[in-house]
Design a protein around this motif. Structure first.
Motif, PDB file in Angstrom:
ATOM      1  N   ASN A  14       0.852  -1.222  -0.166  1.00  0.00           N
ATOM      2  CA  ASN A  14      -0.059   0.053   0.089  1.00  0.00           C
ATOM      3  C   ASN A  14       0.809   1.364   0.065  1.00  0.00           C
ATOM      4  O   ASN A  14       0.438   2.140  -0.832  1.00  0.00           O
ATOM      5  CB  ASN A  14      -1.069   0.073   1.198  1.00  0.00           C
ATOM      6  CG  ASN A  14      -2.071  -0.783   1.133  1.00  0.00           C
ATOM      7  OD1 ASN A  14      -2.412  -1.369   0.071  1.00  0.00           O
ATOM      8  ND2 ASN A  14      -2.985  -1.214   2.172  1.00  0.00           N
ATOM      9  N   THR A  15       1.859   1.452   0.924  1.00  0.00           N
ATOM     10  CA  THR A  15       2.668   2.549   1.153  1.00  0.00           C
ATOM     11  C   THR A  15       3.608   2.757  -0.276  1.00  0.00           C
ATOM     12  O   THR A  15       3.942   3.742  -0.657  1.00  0.00           O
ATOM     13  CB  THR A  15       3.365   2.593   2.306  1.00  0.00           C
ATOM     14  OG1 THR A  15       4.014   1.312   2.440  1.00  0.00           O
ATOM     15  CG2 THR A  15       2.652   2.777   3.379  1.00  0.00           C
ATOM     16  N   GLU A  61       2.981   5.630  10.328  1.00  0.00           N
ATOM     17  CA  GLU A  61       2.961   5.839  11.718  1.00  0.00           C
ATOM     18  C   GLU A  61       3.290   4.496  12.015  1.00  0.00           C
ATOM     19  O   GLU A  61       2.699   3.456  12.083  1.00  0.00           O
ATOM     20  CB  GLU A  61       1.841   6.450  12.373  1.00  0.00           C
ATOM     21  CG  GLU A  61       1.750   6.326  14.073  1.00  0.00           C
ATOM     22  CD  GLU A  61       0.898   7.427  14.521  1.00  0.00           C
ATOM     23  OE1 GLU A  61       1.245   8.610  14.420  1.00  0.00           O
ATOM     24  OE2 GLU A  61       0.294   6.924  15.326  1.00  0.00           O
ATOM     25  N   ASN A  62       4.396   4.408  12.988  1.00  0.00           N
ATOM     26  CA  ASN A  62       4.747   3.193  13.695  1.00  0.00           C
ATOM     27  C   ASN A  62       5.152   3.561  15.234  1.00  0.00           C
ATOM     28  O   ASN A  62       5.728   4.305  15.578  1.00  0.00           O
ATOM     29  CB  ASN A  62       6.122   2.479  13.195  1.00  0.00           C
ATOM     30  CG  ASN A  62       6.253   2.320  11.864  1.00  0.00           C
ATOM     31  OD1 ASN A  62       5.026   1.792  11.349  1.00  0.00           O
ATOM     32  ND2 ASN A  62       7.300   2.524  11.087  1.00  0.00           N
ATOM     33  N   GLY A  64       3.262   5.197  17.167  1.00  0.00           N
ATOM     34  CA  GLY A  64       2.806   6.401  17.690  1.00  0.00           C
ATOM     35  C   GLY A  64       3.899   7.613  17.110  1.00  0.00           C
ATOM     36  O   GLY A  64       3.730   8.539  17.465  1.00  0.00           O
ATOM     37  N   ARG A  95       0.874   7.500   6.609  1.00  0.00           N
ATOM     38  CA  ARG A  95      -0.174   6.439   6.492  1.00  0.00           C
ATOM     39  C   ARG A  95      -0.182   5.859   7.986  1.00  0.00           C
ATOM     40  O   ARG A  95       0.730   5.262   8.218  1.00  0.00           O
ATOM     41  CB  ARG A  95       0.151   5.501   5.392  1.00  0.00           C
ATOM     42  CG  ARG A  95      -0.369   4.186   5.387  1.00  0.00           C
ATOM     43  CD  ARG A  95      -1.788   4.136   5.069  1.00  0.00           C
ATOM     44  NE  ARG A  95      -2.460   2.862   5.351  1.00  0.00           N
ATOM     45  CZ  ARG A  95      -3.454   2.753   5.872  1.00  0.00           C
ATOM     46  NH1 ARG A  95      -4.268   3.793   6.493  1.00  0.00           N
ATOM     47  NH2 ARG A  95      -4.063   1.527   6.020  1.00  0.00           N
ATOM     48  N   HIS A  98      -4.410   3.406  12.606  1.00  0.00           N
ATOM     49  CA  HIS A  98      -5.449   4.108  13.539  1.00  0.00           C
ATOM     50  C   HIS A  98      -5.138   5.229  13.835  1.00  0.00           C
ATOM     51  O   HIS A  98      -6.486   5.738  14.662  1.00  0.00           O
ATOM     52  CB  HIS A  98      -5.748   2.604  14.419  1.00  0.00           C
ATOM     53  CG  HIS A  98      -4.492   2.543  15.107  1.00  0.00           C
ATOM     54  ND1 HIS A  98      -4.039   2.866  16.365  1.00  0.00           N
ATOM     55  CD2 HIS A  98      -3.504   1.292  14.911  1.00  0.00           C
ATOM     56  CE1 HIS A  98      -2.894   2.172  16.719  1.00  0.00           C
ATOM     57  NE2 HIS A  98      -2.766   1.400  15.767  1.00  0.00           N
ATOM     58  N   ASP A  99      -4.220   5.896  13.854  1.00  0.00           N
ATOM     59  CA  ASP A  99      -4.068   7.048  14.641  1.00  0.00           C
ATOM     60  C   ASP A  99      -3.291   8.234  13.595  1.00  0.00           C
ATOM     61  O   ASP A  99      -4.173   8.988  13.011  1.00  0.00           O
ATOM     62  CB  ASP A  99      -3.340   6.767  15.882  1.00  0.00           C
ATOM     63  CG  ASP A  99      -3.217   8.229  16.714  1.00  0.00           C
ATOM     64  OD1 ASP A  99      -3.981   8.980  16.582  1.00  0.00           O
ATOM     65  OD2 ASP A  99      -3.002   8.253  17.803  1.00  0.00           O
ATOM     66  N   GLY A 100      -2.106   8.490  13.877  1.00  0.00           N
ATOM     67  CA  GLY A 100      -1.273   9.505  13.063  1.00  0.00           C
ATOM     68  C   GLY A 100      -0.921  10.682  13.689  1.00  0.00           C
ATOM     69  O   GLY A 100      -0.084  11.286  13.275  1.00  0.00           O
ATOM     70  N   TRP A 129      -7.535   0.742   4.766  1.00  0.00           N
ATOM     71  CA  TRP A 129      -6.953   1.248   3.637  1.00  0.00           C
ATOM     72  C   TRP A 129      -8.190   1.703   2.554  1.00  0.00           C
ATOM     73  O   TRP A 129      -9.178   0.960   2.636  1.00  0.00           O
ATOM     74  CB  TRP A 129      -6.304  -0.054   3.006  1.00  0.00           C
ATOM     75  CG  TRP A 129      -5.871   0.305   1.471  1.00  0.00           C
ATOM     76  CD1 TRP A 129      -6.373   0.145   0.296  1.00  0.00           C
ATOM     77  CD2 TRP A 129      -4.604   1.431   1.146  1.00  0.00           C
ATOM     78  NE1 TRP A 129      -5.819   0.644  -0.840  1.00  0.00           N
ATOM     79  CE2 TRP A 129      -4.833   1.720  -0.423  1.00  0.00           C
ATOM     80  CE3 TRP A 129      -3.870   2.185   1.892  1.00  0.00           C
ATOM     81  CZ2 TRP A 129      -3.925   2.266  -1.024  1.00  0.00           C
ATOM     82  CZ3 TRP A 129      -2.866   2.809   1.070  1.00  0.00           C
ATOM     83  CH2 TRP A 129      -2.972   2.910  -0.189  1.00  0.00           C
TER      84      TRP A 129
HETATM   85  C1  FMN Z   1       5.088  -1.986  14.338  1.00  0.00           C
HETATM   86  C2  FMN Z   1       3.946  -1.479  13.906  1.00  0.00           C
HETATM   87  C3  FMN Z   1       3.547  -0.324  14.530  1.00  0.00           C
HETATM   88  C4  FMN Z   1       2.725   0.323  14.221  1.00  0.00           C
HETATM   89  N1  FMN Z   1       2.228   1.379  14.976  1.00  0.00           N
HETATM   90  C5  FMN Z   1       0.987   2.176  14.703  1.00  0.00           C
HETATM   91  C6  FMN Z   1       0.828   3.431  15.420  1.00  0.00           C
HETATM   92  O1  FMN Z   1       1.300   3.665  16.623  1.00  0.00           O
HETATM   93  N2  FMN Z   1      -0.115   4.065  14.989  1.00  0.00           N
HETATM   94  C7  FMN Z   1      -1.150   3.676  13.819  1.00  0.00           C
HETATM   95  O2  FMN Z   1      -2.154   4.476  13.575  1.00  0.00           O
HETATM   96  N3  FMN Z   1      -0.600   2.816  13.033  1.00  0.00           N
HETATM   97  C8  FMN Z   1       0.379   1.887  13.463  1.00  0.00           C
HETATM   98  N4  FMN Z   1       0.846   0.727  12.666  1.00  0.00           N
HETATM   99  C9  FMN Z   1       0.125   0.720  11.437  1.00  0.00           C
HETATM  100  C10 FMN Z   1       0.913   1.310  10.160  1.00  0.00           C
HETATM  101  O3  FMN Z   1       0.828   2.647  10.337  1.00  0.00           O
HETATM  102  C11 FMN Z   1       0.416   0.649   8.783  1.00  0.00           C
HETATM  103  O4  FMN Z   1       0.466  -0.868   8.966  1.00  0.00           O
HETATM  104  C12 FMN Z   1       1.394   1.016   7.794  1.00  0.00           C
HETATM  105  O5  FMN Z   1       1.032   2.343   7.804  1.00  0.00           O
HETATM  106  C13 FMN Z   1       1.174   0.577   6.490  1.00  0.00           C
HETATM  107  O6  FMN Z   1      -0.197   0.579   5.966  1.00  0.00           O
HETATM  108  P1  FMN Z   1      -0.817  -0.417   5.127  1.00  0.00           P
HETATM  109  O7  FMN Z   1      -1.192  -1.533   6.235  1.00  0.00           O
HETATM  110  O8  FMN Z   1      -1.968   0.145   4.468  1.00  0.00           O
HETATM  111  O9  FMN Z   1       0.124  -0.977   4.197  1.00  0.00           O
HETATM  112  C14 FMN Z   1       2.029   0.042  12.967  1.00  0.00           C
HETATM  113  C15 FMN Z   1       2.444  -0.878  12.340  1.00  0.00           C
HETATM  114  C16 FMN Z   1       3.524  -1.522  12.657  1.00  0.00           C
HETATM  115  C17 FMN Z   1       4.020  -2.722  11.794  1.00  0.00           C
END
Ligand code: FMN
Length: 153
Positions: A14-15, A61-62, A64, A95, A98-100, A129
């Motif tokens: 996706n990204t 976002e990973n 937070g 992207r 759930h938060d951003g 997505w």
């Molecule tokens: C280790 C990890 C931590 C993540 N932490 C967050 C987070 O804190 N907040 C959030 O909104 N999404 C979080 N995500 C979801 C990612 O933002 C999302 O999977 C990523 O942007 C890829 O998007 P896609 O699933 O559409 O390919 C996390 C994903 C991973 C793998």
């Protein structure tokens, strides 16, 4: 030629689609006077920033926060470009599963320190997505390139 730099982390299909959309928008065939460079954050650094006239950032976002890769790009680039690139037009897409908000706040704070200039509100692509995300990022790429060409950024 004006230079547009796209620095975007793309760890998923996706990204990767979002990064490709940013590039597609920026390389719109009607835009002739803008050269586009696309790099992953770990491959980009202060030399790329020095050369560019506008920058489009993209991150997931990973945990937070922005991706570690984009943070590393800022860590390596911040002081080397601080003096010379104040006012650099910039935009951002996030992207977030759930938060951003943590990512937005963190990038905004760094951009404030750098004194770069937001030319669009950060684009937050949150939640499940949606195919429409691709169009939004393509538009953002187009907006930046068109604005650079027109000299209005
Ligand atoms: C280790 C990890 C931590 C993540 N932490 C967050 C987070 O804190 N907040 C959030 O909104 N999404 C979080 N995500 C979801 C990612 O933002 C999302 O999977 C990523 O942007 C890829 O998007 P896609 O699933 O559409 O390919 C996390 C994903 C991973 C793998």
């Amino acid at each position: 030629m004006k230079q547009l730099l796209i620095v975007a982390h793309a760890p998923s299909s996706n990204t990767r689609g979002l990064r490709a959309a940013a590039e597609r928008g920026a390389r719109h065939p009607d835009i002739e006077a803008v050269e586009v460079t696309v790099k992953a954050p770990l491959d980009a650094g202060p030399d790329d920033v020095r050369r560019c006239d506008a920058i489009l950032l993209g991150t997931t976002e990973n945990l937070g926060y922005m991706s570690g890769a984009l943070k590393d790009f800022f860590d390596r680039s911040y002081y080397p470009v601080l003096e010379d690139k104040q006012g650099l037009p910039c935009a951002l897409y996030i992207r977030a599963g759930h938060d951003g908000t943590g990512t937005r706040r963190a990038v905004e704070s760094i951009v404030t320190g750098l004194r770069w200039k937001w030319v669009q509100e950060p684009l937050l692509l949150r939640g499940e997505w949606q195919d429409d995300f691709v169009d939004q990022v393509e538009e953002l790429g187009l907006y930046l390139a068109a604005g650079l060409e027109a000299g209005i950024l």
